[in-house]
Motif scaffolding. Structure first.
Motif, PDB file in Angstrom:
ATOM      1  N   PHE A  12       0.829  -1.200   0.000  1.00  0.00           N
ATOM      2  CA  PHE A  12       0.000   0.000   0.000  1.00  0.00           C
ATOM      3  C   PHE A  12       0.867   1.254   0.000  1.00  0.00           C
ATOM      4  N   TYR A  13       1.920   1.258   0.842  1.00  0.00           N
ATOM      5  CA  TYR A  13       2.799   2.432   0.932  1.00  0.00           C
ATOM      6  C   TYR A  13       3.550   2.648  -0.382  1.00  0.00           C
ATOM      7  N   GLU A  14       4.054   1.567  -0.969  1.00  0.00           N
ATOM      8  CA  GLU A  14       4.778   1.693  -2.235  1.00  0.00           C
ATOM      9  C   GLU A  14       3.858   2.224  -3.339  1.00  0.00           C
ATOM     10  N   ARG A  15       2.647   1.703  -3.364  1.00  0.00           N
ATOM     11  CA  ARG A  15       1.689   2.141  -4.382  1.00  0.00           C
ATOM     12  C   ARG A  15       1.306   3.600  -4.184  1.00  0.00           C
ATOM     13  N   LEU A  16       1.103   4.000  -2.919  1.00  0.00           N
ATOM     14  CA  LEU A  16       0.652   5.354  -2.618  1.00  0.00           C
ATOM     15  C   LEU A  16       1.747   6.384  -2.866  1.00  0.00           C
ATOM     16  N   VAL A  17       2.985   6.061  -2.469  1.00  0.00           N
ATOM     17  CA  VAL A  17       4.074   7.040  -2.535  1.00  0.00           C
ATOM     18  C   VAL A  17       4.794   7.010  -3.876  1.00  0.00           C
ATOM     19  N   PHE A  18       5.085   5.802  -4.368  1.00  0.00           N
ATOM     20  CA  PHE A  18       5.905   5.677  -5.577  1.00  0.00           C
ATOM     21  C   PHE A  18       5.104   5.267  -6.807  1.00  0.00           C
ATOM     22  N   GLY A  19       3.851   4.899  -6.611  1.00  0.00           N
ATOM     23  CA  GLY A  19       3.010   4.550  -7.735  1.00  0.00           C
ATOM     24  C   GLY A  19       3.300   3.208  -8.363  1.00  0.00           C
ATOM     25  N   GLY A  20       4.056   2.361  -7.691  1.00  0.00           N
ATOM     26  CA  GLY A  20       4.371   1.040  -8.214  1.00  0.00           C
ATOM     27  C   GLY A  20       4.310  -0.007  -7.129  1.00  0.00           C
ATOM     28  N   LEU A  21       4.638  -1.245  -7.490  1.00  0.00           N
ATOM     29  CA  LEU A  21       4.633  -2.354  -6.543  1.00  0.00           C
ATOM     30  C   LEU A  21       6.024  -2.954  -6.475  1.00  0.00           C
ATOM     31  N   ALA A  22       6.512  -3.180  -5.254  1.00  0.00           N
ATOM     32  CA  ALA A  22       7.833  -3.759  -5.058  1.00  0.00           C
ATOM     33  C   ALA A  22       7.698  -5.157  -4.463  1.00  0.00           C
ATOM     34  N   ASP A  23       8.812  -5.851  -4.399  1.00  0.00           N
ATOM     35  CA  ASP A  23       8.831  -7.205  -3.836  1.00  0.00           C
ATOM     36  C   ASP A  23       8.537  -7.143  -2.340  1.00  0.00           C
ATOM     37  N   PRO A  24       7.443  -7.782  -1.868  1.00  0.00           N
ATOM     38  CA  PRO A  24       7.081  -7.681  -0.445  1.00  0.00           C
ATOM     39  C   PRO A  24       7.760  -8.727   0.440  1.00  0.00           C
ATOM     40  N   SER A  25       8.704  -9.514  -0.110  1.00  0.00           N
ATOM     41  CA  SER A  25       9.272 -10.630   0.660  1.00  0.00           C
ATOM     42  C   SER A  25       9.976 -10.146   1.918  1.00  0.00           C
ATOM     43  N   LEU A  26      10.681  -8.993   1.844  1.00  0.00           N
ATOM     44  CA  LEU A  26      11.361  -8.470   3.031  1.00  0.00           C
ATOM     45  C   LEU A  26      10.359  -8.174   4.132  1.00  0.00           C
ATOM     46  N   TYR A  27       9.211  -7.619   3.766  1.00  0.00           N
ATOM     47  CA  TYR A  27       8.223  -7.235   4.766  1.00  0.00           C
ATOM     48  C   TYR A  27       7.422  -8.430   5.256  1.00  0.00           C
ATOM     49  N   VAL A  28       7.382  -9.491   4.486  1.00  0.00           N
ATOM     50  CA  VAL A  28       6.817 -10.740   5.007  1.00  0.00           C
ATOM     51  C   VAL A  28       7.702 -11.264   6.129  1.00  0.00           C
ATOM     52  N   GLY A  29       9.025 -11.143   5.932  1.00  0.00           N
ATOM     53  CA  GLY A  29       9.951 -11.536   6.999  1.00  0.00           C
ATOM     54  C   GLY A  29       9.802 -10.666   8.234  1.00  0.00           C
ATOM     55  N   ILE A  30       9.620  -9.364   8.026  1.00  0.00           N
ATOM     56  CA  ILE A  30       9.392  -8.460   9.168  1.00  0.00           C
ATOM     57  C   ILE A  30       8.093  -8.829   9.869  1.00  0.00           C
ATOM     58  N   GLY A  31       7.051  -9.125   9.084  1.00  0.00           N
ATOM     59  CA  GLY A  31       5.787  -9.539   9.682  1.00  0.00           C
ATOM     60  C   GLY A  31       5.926 -10.816  10.476  1.00  0.00           C
ATOM     61  N   LEU A  32       6.770 -11.734   9.997  1.00  0.00           N
ATOM     62  CA  LEU A  32       7.017 -12.982  10.725  1.00  0.00           C
ATOM     63  C   LEU A  32       7.650 -12.698  12.083  1.00  0.00           C
TER      64      LEU A  32
END
Length: 479
Positions: free
Chosen positions: A51-71
């Motif tokens: 959501f943040y990447e889409r809102l700020v940069f207008g694109g989608l990035a690889d969410p794997s790092l944040y899946v690890g943070i969520g874990l």
């Protein structure tokens, strides 16, 4: 009366193996609740990043790092909730406690995560904006889950949808059973039969046929609820007779005995003893509580200083007299001190001439009425806290004349002075605010104060401060 708590009634206590499915249900609910939180926090981390990447940069990035943070976040949070048994069905029913735990644990986890990011100097890799978005998503999702559990578990309990252990309740003849039945239902106990033993039918206590007639062969547990201490021989005969039946038996006491057995249990030789008064706080506990008092009171005085200036000016303009009012109170171990308040009355009563404020009291000024009902008149007591006379949380101090009156009427009243008096307390957030027109009202306040003293922890102080801010808007009993 002492009510059995859920953790004391595990499924292993049941003799009949065909009735253990309630235990499985409780465990299943606990497991599902923890699993849902775990999955939600991982999903919230990925969604927050996207959501943040889409809102700020207008694109989608690889969410794997944040899946690890969520874990990482999910693991720490769920383990913390397990540590305080927050996933038990009885705890999930309390939306208020769940909200408090979420508001305490989840920000702490994210602050810890941000500290790790700072010290490892990986801020360029991990977006703090995405972390904040994740935190918002996580809190919203957890609150929604708690609303779901509260709604559906409450309905399930009301419909008796939970499989439960059947109980034979044995009690004195005049004892009301409705409160016991209602509380037992939350612990997975369903009272199927009730057997009353009175002085007129003492023979029931020792007659095995009487227990069979009252359905002992049709239940999984026997619960003896006793408060008739003038008829202890009947209780003794009852327990002797119950030994011949292969069902677990538990005894629940009311009155003074119930209060005693709620204390901390210890072993002396081969006997169990119960601590009715906890020892004073040790050096570490006193230091921790004092540090919290200093930090919190300084912060409060800085933040509230503009409000204090406005109140002081309003008092001077509203009525003649000083801005502040000082009154003698008893503190820790009975030591006297002068408590500070904003003046809210046209009189300055102290010593033996002190009368509690009542509704529409003519002594209360116009400004005084507002600052009393909103508790703003208590703000100068942060200075008492800095001086060490008081604590942020503790039993509220009363005027000396009231101490003398209630000390003679309520046996445990003096035990309130085993800790420093507080600006707020456990009694205040549980509705014991304002006037105490009867001894029973004061006794109820004392009971809450003693519970706080016997169960003190820094976490409890934080909880009381939080709920004080929530309950201060309730102005019905303060005038």
């Amino acid at each position: 009366m002492t009510i059995p708590v859920e953790q004391n009634w595990g499924p292993h206590l049941s003799v009949k193996s065909d009735r253990k499915w309630f235990g499985f249900n409780s465990i299943a609910i606990t497991g599902f609740a923890a699993a849902f939180d775990f999955i939600l926090l991982i999903a919230a981390s990925a969604a927050g990043h996207l959501f943040y990447e889409r809102l700020v940069f207008g694109g989608l990035a690889d969410p794997s790092l944040y899946v690890g943070i969520g874990l990482l976040v999910a693991t720490i949070f769920v383990l913390a909730m397990f540590g305080i048994h927050a996933y038990r069905p009885g705890e999930l029913l309390s939306f208020r406690r769940q909200l408090l735990w979420i508001s305490a644990f989840l920000p702490a986890v994210f602050l810890f995560l941000l500290a790790v990011v700072l010290f490892l100097k990986i801020g360029t890799t991990i977006s703090r904006g995405a972390i904040i978005t994740t935190a918002v998503f996580s809190i919203g999702g957890l609150i929604a889950l708690r609303l779901f559990w509260h709604r559906h578990l409450s309905r399930a309990v009301a419909r008796a949808a939970f499989p439960s252990r059947r109980v034979l309740l044995i009690c004195p003849g005049a004892m009301p059973t409705e409160p016991v039945v209602q509380r037992a239902a939350l612990s997975g106990l369903c009272v199927k039969h009730t057997m009353r033993i009175t002085e007129a039918n003492m023979a029931l206590a020792s007659a095995s046929e009487a227990y069979e007639k009252h359905g002992i062969t049709d239940v999984d547990e026997v619960l003896v609820a006793w408060s008739d201490y003038g008829n202890l021989p009947a209780l003794e005969q009852c327990l002797i007779a119950l030994r011949q039946f292969c069902v677990p038996v538990s005894v629940m006491f009311g009155g003074i005995v119930g209060d005693v057995v709620e204390g901390l249990a210890q072993t002396v030789g081969e006997r169990r003893v119960f601590q009715t008064h906890r020892p004073p706080l040790d050096y570490y506990e006193r230091g921790l509580k004092r540090a919290f008092d200093i930090v919190f009171s300084i912060a409060a005085l800085v933040v509230m200083f503009p409000i204090c200036v406005v109140i002081a000016a309003a008092i001077k303009l509203d009525s003649p007299g000083p801005v502040f009012f000082a009154q003698s109170r008893k503190g820790y171990n009975g030591r006297a001190f002068r408590i500070l308040k904003f003046r809210s009355m046209s009189v300055m009563e102290d010593s033996i001439n002190v009368r509690q404020a009542t509704r529409n009291d003519p002594r209360v000024t116009r400004v005084g009425s507002f600052i009393r009902s909103t508790s703003l008149d208590e703000l100068p007591q942060f200075w008492n806290i800095l001086r060490g006379d008081m604590s942020v949380v503790g039993p509220r101090p009363h005027a000396l004349v009231h101490d003398d009156i209630y000390g003679a009427l309520i046996a445990r009243y003096a035990s309130r002075r085993h800790v420093k008096p507080g600006l707020t307390g456990w009694a205040q957030i549980n509705g014991c605010r304002g006037e105490t027109p009867t001894v029973d009202r004061m006794a109820d306040r004392v009971r809450h104060d003693l519970w706080y003293i016997n169960n003190w922890s820094l976490w409890l102080d934080l909880k009381i401060v939080f709920w004080t801010a929530v309950t201060v808007i309730d102005r019905r009993n303060v005038y």
